[in-house]
Design an enzyme around this catalytic site. Structure first.
Site, mmCIF file in Angstrom:
data_model
loop_
_atom_site.group_PDB
_atom_site.id
_atom_site.type_symbol
_atom_site.label_atom_id
_atom_site.label_comp_id
_atom_site.label_asym_id
_atom_site.label_seq_id
_atom_site.Cartn_x
_atom_site.Cartn_y
_atom_site.Cartn_z
ATOM 1 C CG ASP A 326 -1.848 1.113 1.332
ATOM 2 O OD1 ASP A 326 -2.747 1.162 0.480
ATOM 3 O OD2 ASP A 326 -1.699 1.966 2.232
ATOM 4 C CD GLU A 355 -2.301 2.493 -3.377
ATOM 5 O OE1 GLU A 355 -3.443 2.903 -3.574
ATOM 6 O OE2 GLU A 355 -1.715 2.638 -2.289
#
Ligand code: CA
Length: 613
Positions: A326, A355
């Site tokens: 993330d 990400e």
């Protein structure tokens, strides 16, 4: 229930920890493995005044190199080296006050066994927000010592979905053609509100009890893999929840960056900007994502080691196939490179996906491992998220085709693939847990949804389908995150519509679902699509044609983006591939073609031709 919990705690204390004068609460990682590439191990030890105790370890399995104390007397860090020839086994860590043992922990070293392979363009990933997919265990919806209880009427509340719910519906996930499952984070998020999404961990070694247990997560991985589906773990190094146990009793002030009022700019472009100022880079990296998520200082070496070991622990413990990182660009990048390098040294076959939520191709390409355009750091990431193609796919079928609009947006993004180290390994998607539902983006037009799905499943990259997109779920991000993370119909007892049993599905739901099942399962067995190269032809007269091909196989995809006009396409322009093929089967309709000189294609539609020699 309370009596049971108490009994359980007693057993743990007796088994691992004999607490007397000091209250030894945690050792992390709680266990480790022999057979690692790197035999160093750093244990975080937490307990009231633990640093006043002498540490004693007498075992041929390990050597104690040093013991680090920090400002807070409740922590020590033990640096160990595991013997090269060490076999699996246990050793005791004794904490002593003079000659008296005040606490003891029996530490286990197991055999390293994870040999799982990673995910690639051969896979179709299914992304699930566990709280919103299926409630497989109603007994864990409310857990006594957790700060937020279930409330399905609150779009931002916990709805009770869990890991058991995913396990119960693995057959459905398999049926729709997915070969990999990515769950949004399932670690403990013990916050008073908005805790369901999982991105504010309060314990990095423990699955949230409302999702299940560590053991249940492991069972989920085993069951998925037994059905030939891989599992991707979602991890976060940038921040944690403000109720994390070490945030409540910080080892040292340098454990976190800045303070809750100092926010990141969210502009990752500063990292690749040749003209950027130090202040902008600092603010981006050291600012908090939101006030409730402390920004972690990975330049503190204890923090850095903590997360490197935590990652390896989960990979080995749960035997996962890949990790999705993330907010990849937000932590300090020298740390991220160190982490990804170490993970790839231990597990060269698993896939690391970052990400990278940036708008342009160069900005995203900068973050793929071995990037030809990034001379500052190597992320070692095989895969990053293709946001530029997402934005193009969101617009393309809503727009008229102009010089740079409509289909040309798709063409232009893909024409910039020379900037990536490996464009075939990019993760592609129509939507995700942070974005408008694709069906809503395209004005709830099933034709456009199908065009998007055809493009996603046939262009280059590793496609991800967000749960619910296969049944045309609706949702707008500006209405709140709850709107794009609705409960999956059939996941809860009493749901009127049940997609799993195909009960009371709407026509649109059934139409979309059948389309995905057909396409995804066809894709699975077509090596031209999953392993082939891409050749695209400039969109002409509202029609975009591209091929995926290997030495022996080819697939032709044609998309007519005109709102009302059907097109007859002269295929002689595609001769450099078509010359080797004489017939085709169109996959969506099942129609056979014995003449490929001209193709008729309806307005607002896509066709997929499996080509035959
Ligand atoms: Ca539940």
């Amino acid at each position: 229930m309370k009596r049971l919990n108490f009994f359980f705690i007693l057993i743990i204390l007796n088994f691992n920890i004999v607490a007397q004068n000091v209250n030894l609460q945690k050792i992390e990682p709680p266990n480790w493995w022999v057979g690692m590439q790197n035999n160093d191990l750093q244990l975080l030890v937490y307990g009231e005044n633990i640093s006043t105790q002498k540490v004693e370890i007498n075992s041929p399995l390990v050597t104690v190199n040093s013991i680090i104390t920090v400002n807070n007397p409740n922590y020590i860090f033990i640096n160990l080296t595991i013997a090269n020839d060490a076999q699996a086994g246990t050793f005791d860590i004794n904490f002593k006050n003079k000659s008296k043992v005040t606490a003891k922990y029996t530490y286990e070293l197991k055999n390293k066994t994870n040999i799982q392979r990673g995910f690639s363009a051969k896979d179709l990933v299914y992304l699930i927000m566990p709280d919103r997919f299926a409630n497989g265990n109603v007994n864990n919806d409310n857990v006594a010592n957790m700060l937020e209880q279930a409330d399905r009427n609150n779009g931002d509340g916990r709805h009770g979905g869990d890991i058991q719910g995913v396990i119960d519906h693995l057959d459905y996930i398999k049926k729709i053609g997915a070969t990999a499952i990515w769950l949004n984070p399932v670690l403990e998020n013990n916050s008073p509100d908005y805790s369901y999404h999982g991105y504010a961990a309060t314990d990095f070694y423990k699955v949230d009890p409302r999702h299940g247990t560590n053991e249940l997560f492991k069972t989920f991985v085993e069951k998925a893999q037994a059905m030939d589906m891989k599992v991707i773990l979602d991890v976060i190094y940038n921040h944690c929840g403000n109720n994390h146990w070490w945030i409540n009793d910080l080892p040292s002030s340098s454990w976190v960056n800045t303070d809750k009022n100092f926010h990141t700019t969210y502009r990752g472009a500063v990292l690749s900007d040749p003209h950027s100022s130090n202040v902008d880079v600092f603010k981006f990296s050291a600012g908090w994502f939101v006030s409730t998520m402390p920004d972690l200082n990975q330049h503190n070496q204890l923090v850095a080691t903590y997360f490197i070991q935590n990652t390896i622990w989960w990979i080995e413990y749960a035997k996962i196939n890949g990790i999705r990182i993330d907010t990849y660009s937000y932590p300090f990048q020298d740390f991220m490179s160190k982490l990804t390098q170490r993970v790839r040294e231990e597990y060269p076959d698993i896939t690391l996906l970052g990400e990278t939520w940036l708008q342009t191709v160069p900005h995203v390409a900068y973050f793929q491992g071995d990037s030809p355009i990034n001379k500052n750091f190597n992320t070692h990431l095989q895969s990053v998220t293709d946001f530029p193609l997402y934005y193009a796919t969101k617009d393309a079928f809503n727009e008229d085709d102009g010089w740079t609009s409509g289909l040309l947006k798709l063409y232009y993004v893909l024409s910039q693939d020379f900037l990536y180290s490996d464009p075939y390994n990019l993760v592609t998607f129509l939507d995700n847990h942070d974005l408008d539902r694709y069906y809503t983006s395209v004005g709830k037009d099933i034709k456009k949804l199908k065009m998007g799905l055809v493009f996603l499943l046939t262009t280059r990259g590793i496609p991800v389908i967000y749960y619910g997109t296969e049944i045309a779920m609706e949702g707008s991000e500006h209405m709140g995150h709850g709107h794009i993370r609705k409960d999956f119909p059939g996941g809860w007892q009493g749901d009127q519509t049940n997609i799993f049993t195909q009960t009371k599905m709407s026509k649109t739901q059934g139409d979309a679902l059948n389309f995905v099942v057909k396409l995804a399962n066809w894709r699975k067995s077509n090596t031209a699509v999953t392993e082939g190269k891409l050749m695209q032809f400039l969109p002409e007269n509202n029609v975009y044609t591209y091929f995926k091909y290997t030495d022996n196989e080819a697939v032709m995809v044609m998309i007519n983006n005109h709102n009302s006009e059907d097109r007859t396409v002269d295929c002689s322009r595609f001769n450099e591939i078509l010359k080797d093929y004489s017939s085709a089967k169109e996959i969506i309709s099942g129609t056979n073609y014995s003449d490929l000189s001209e193709i008729e294609i309806k307005a607002k539609s896509a066709m997929i031709f499996e080509l035959y020699k």
